[in-house]
Design a protein around this motif. Structure first.
Motif, short mmCIF file in Angstrom:
data_model
loop_
_atom_site.label_atom_id
_atom_site.label_comp_id
_atom_site.label_asym_id
_atom_site.label_seq_id
_atom_site.Cartn_x
_atom_site.Cartn_y
_atom_site.Cartn_z
N LEU A 119 0.87 -1.18 0.00
CA LEU A 119 0.00 0.00 0.00
C LEU A 119 0.90 1.23 0.00
O LEU A 119 1.64 1.47 0.95
N ARG A 120 0.83 2.01 -1.08
CA ARG A 120 1.71 3.17 -1.23
C ARG A 120 0.86 4.44 -1.35
O ARG A 120 0.52 4.87 -2.46
N PRO A 121 0.52 5.07 -0.24
CA PRO A 121 -0.28 6.30 -0.31
C PRO A 121 0.50 7.44 -0.97
O PRO A 121 1.73 7.52 -0.85
N ASP A 122 -0.23 8.31 -1.65
CA ASP A 122 0.41 9.52 -2.16
C ASP A 122 0.87 10.41 -1.01
O ASP A 122 1.92 11.05 -1.10
N VAL A 123 0.07 10.45 0.03
CA VAL A 123 0.41 11.28 1.19
C VAL A 123 -0.14 10.64 2.46
O VAL A 123 -1.23 10.07 2.45
N ALA A 124 0.64 10.69 3.51
CA ALA A 124 0.17 10.30 4.84
C ALA A 124 0.08 11.56 5.68
O ALA A 124 1.03 12.34 5.75
N ILE A 125 -1.08 11.79 6.30
CA ILE A 125 -1.27 12.93 7.19
C ILE A 125 -1.25 12.40 8.62
O ILE A 125 -2.14 11.64 9.01
N LEU A 126 -0.23 12.78 9.37
CA LEU A 126 0.04 12.18 10.68
C LEU A 126 0.01 13.25 11.77
O LEU A 126 0.72 14.25 11.68
N HIS A 127 -0.81 13.01 12.79
CA HIS A 127 -0.85 13.93 13.93
C HIS A 127 0.14 13.44 14.98
O HIS A 127 0.21 12.24 15.27
N VAL A 128 0.91 14.37 15.54
CA VAL A 128 1.93 14.03 16.54
C VAL A 128 1.87 15.02 17.69
O VAL A 128 1.26 16.09 17.59
N GLN A 129 2.54 14.65 18.78
CA GLN A 129 2.58 15.55 19.93
C GLN A 129 3.48 16.76 19.69
O GLN A 129 3.14 17.86 20.09
N ARG A 130 4.62 16.54 19.04
CA ARG A 130 5.52 17.67 18.83
C ARG A 130 6.44 17.38 17.64
O ARG A 130 6.70 16.23 17.29
N ALA A 131 6.91 18.48 17.03
CA ALA A 131 7.81 18.37 15.88
C ALA A 131 8.62 19.65 15.79
O ALA A 131 8.28 20.67 16.41
N ASP A 132 9.71 19.60 15.01
CA ASP A 132 10.41 20.84 14.69
C ASP A 132 9.98 21.29 13.29
O ASP A 132 9.22 20.61 12.60
N ALA A 133 10.49 22.43 12.88
CA ALA A 133 10.06 23.01 11.60
C ALA A 133 10.50 22.18 10.40
O ALA A 133 9.92 22.29 9.32
N GLU A 134 11.51 21.33 10.58
CA GLU A 134 12.01 20.50 9.49
C GLU A 134 11.24 19.19 9.34
O GLU A 134 11.39 18.49 8.34
N GLY A 135 10.45 18.83 10.34
CA GLY A 135 9.67 17.61 10.26
C GLY A 135 10.15 16.47 11.12
O GLY A 135 9.59 15.37 11.07
N ILE A 161 5.39 22.95 18.38
CA ILE A 161 6.61 23.06 17.57
C ILE A 161 7.77 23.37 18.52
O ILE A 161 7.73 24.36 19.26
N TRP A 162 8.78 22.50 18.49
CA TRP A 162 9.95 22.65 19.35
C TRP A 162 11.18 22.97 18.51
O TRP A 162 11.23 22.66 17.32
N PRO A 163 12.20 23.56 19.13
CA PRO A 163 13.47 23.75 18.41
C PRO A 163 14.08 22.41 17.99
O PRO A 163 13.91 21.40 18.66
N ARG A 164 14.81 22.45 16.89
CA ARG A 164 15.40 21.23 16.33
C ARG A 164 16.28 20.51 17.35
O ARG A 164 16.21 19.28 17.48
N GLU A 165 17.09 21.25 18.09
CA GLU A 165 18.03 20.60 19.01
C GLU A 165 17.30 19.88 20.14
O GLU A 165 17.79 18.85 20.63
N ARG A 166 16.16 20.36 20.53
CA ARG A 166 15.41 19.67 21.59
C ARG A 166 14.79 18.38 21.07
O ARG A 166 14.78 17.37 21.78
N ILE A 167 14.26 18.40 19.85
CA ILE A 167 13.70 17.18 19.27
C ILE A 167 14.80 16.14 19.06
O ILE A 167 14.66 14.96 19.43
N LEU A 168 15.93 16.55 18.52
CA LEU A 168 17.01 15.60 18.22
C LEU A 168 17.75 15.14 19.47
O LEU A 168 18.52 14.18 19.41
N SER A 169 17.49 15.77 20.62
CA SER A 169 18.11 15.29 21.85
C SER A 169 17.53 13.95 22.29
O SER A 169 18.11 13.26 23.12
N ASP A 170 16.37 13.57 21.71
CA ASP A 170 15.77 12.25 21.98
C ASP A 170 15.50 11.58 20.64
O ASP A 170 14.36 11.47 20.19
#
Length: 298
Positions: A151-167, A195-204
């Motif tokens: 199954l290859r969707p054109d797009v997946a729309i995913l809700h999450v608790q937090r993300a950075d601006a890059e995804g 939306i969190w800063p990139r460094e905080r997301i990548l710390s985990d």
């Protein structure tokens, strides 16, 4: 949300939503698809609760690829049933899956494989009702297996608790097939509570959902999964589900519901304003339960 839907979800697209089953359902994105009057969509997802039913009632859907469509706490979805049984508002095609076969199909696409064999559907009616499944013989043992196509969707729309601006996105709780969908889809739209800063997301890094090369857009939409629950943010809006079930028993009732909650507001903030602060307060997390901290030091 408006720009992300306009740019990345055209008419006729296959869209994977509701990948965490009863949790993290991207209702804000679904309402925007309805508001922009998208047509001929193929919706892919295991259990979307009432989101797929809403989009069917609004005339957005040509095909359903799912394990179940309805209202988990109340029964079948009236719009889905009217479309399948009577072609209202227009006929839709249905490809039946189990929750496992849905996961297997998305995993096959994530791996770049054309299919994955399983024994789980043997002896069930799904092998006959879904023409995309193929029964075959295991070349090693000769035993019967069922081949589940990718199954290859054109797009997946995913809700999450937090993300950075890059995804880079963090998502926890009941994930269902969220990781598989993120890797299977051609592109991903991330809808985030925060939306969190990139460094905080990548710390985990262990929590990061998928590579950012898959992410076409990041949308900051607090409460964007309501009335479905988001672990650590808010619980399930049971009353909203039950009222929807009563309000959509008829075609006229569905039109009135859409006019009030979707067409009658400019965006998701308008939906929340119509809903009211008391409904949000009723499901807001009252007792935080924090996880243990992790040490990634070498």
């Amino acid at each position: 949300m408006q720009e992300a839907v306009t740019r990345f979800v055209p008419d006729g697209a296959s869209v994977c939503m509701g990948t965490a089953l009863e949790a993290l359902i991207p209702f804000a994105a679904g309402h925007e698809l309805i508001r922009q009057r998208r047509r001929d969509l193929s919706l892919i997802g295991p259990i979307s609760d009432i989101l797929f039913d809403q989009m069917i009632g609004a005339g957005c859907v040509r095909r359903i690829v799912a394990a179940w469509v309805g209202n988990v706490s109340a029964g079948l979805g009236y719009n889905y049933r009217r479309a399948v049984e009577h072609g209202i508002p227009h006929p839709i095609a249905v490809e039946d899956h189990s929750n496992l076969s849905m996961a297997v199909g998305l995993q096959a696409a994530a791996m770049g494989a054309p299919y994955i064999p399983t024994r789980s559907l043997l002896g069930t009616g799904l092998v006959e009702s879904n023409p995309t499944f193929r029964q075959a013989s295991d070349p090693f043992s000769g035993d019967a297996v069922v081949l589940i196509p990718a199954l290859r969707p054109d797009v997946a729309i995913l809700h999450v608790q937090r993300a950075d601006a890059e995804g880079h996105a963090h998502c926890w709780g009941t994930l269902g097939v969220t990781r598989q969908a993120a890797l299977a889809a051609a592109r991903v739209i991330i809808v985030a509570e925060e939306i969190w800063p990139r460094e905080r997301i990548l710390s985990d890094p262990g929590l990061v959902l998928a590579p950012t090369l898959k992410v076409a857009a990041v949308v900051h939409e607090p409460w964007g999964a309501y009335p479905s629950p988001v672990q650590g943010c808010y619980g399930r809006g049971h009353d909203f589900y039950h009222r929807y079930h009563e309000d959509t028993r008829t075609v006229d009732g569905t039109r009135a519901w859409l006019d009030r909650w979707v067409y009658g507001v400019p965006d998701w903030k308008g939906f929340l304003a119509t809903l009211g602060a008391a409904a949000l307060d009723a499901v807001r997390v009252k007792t935080p339960r924090l996880s243990e901290s992790l040490d990634y030091g070498a």
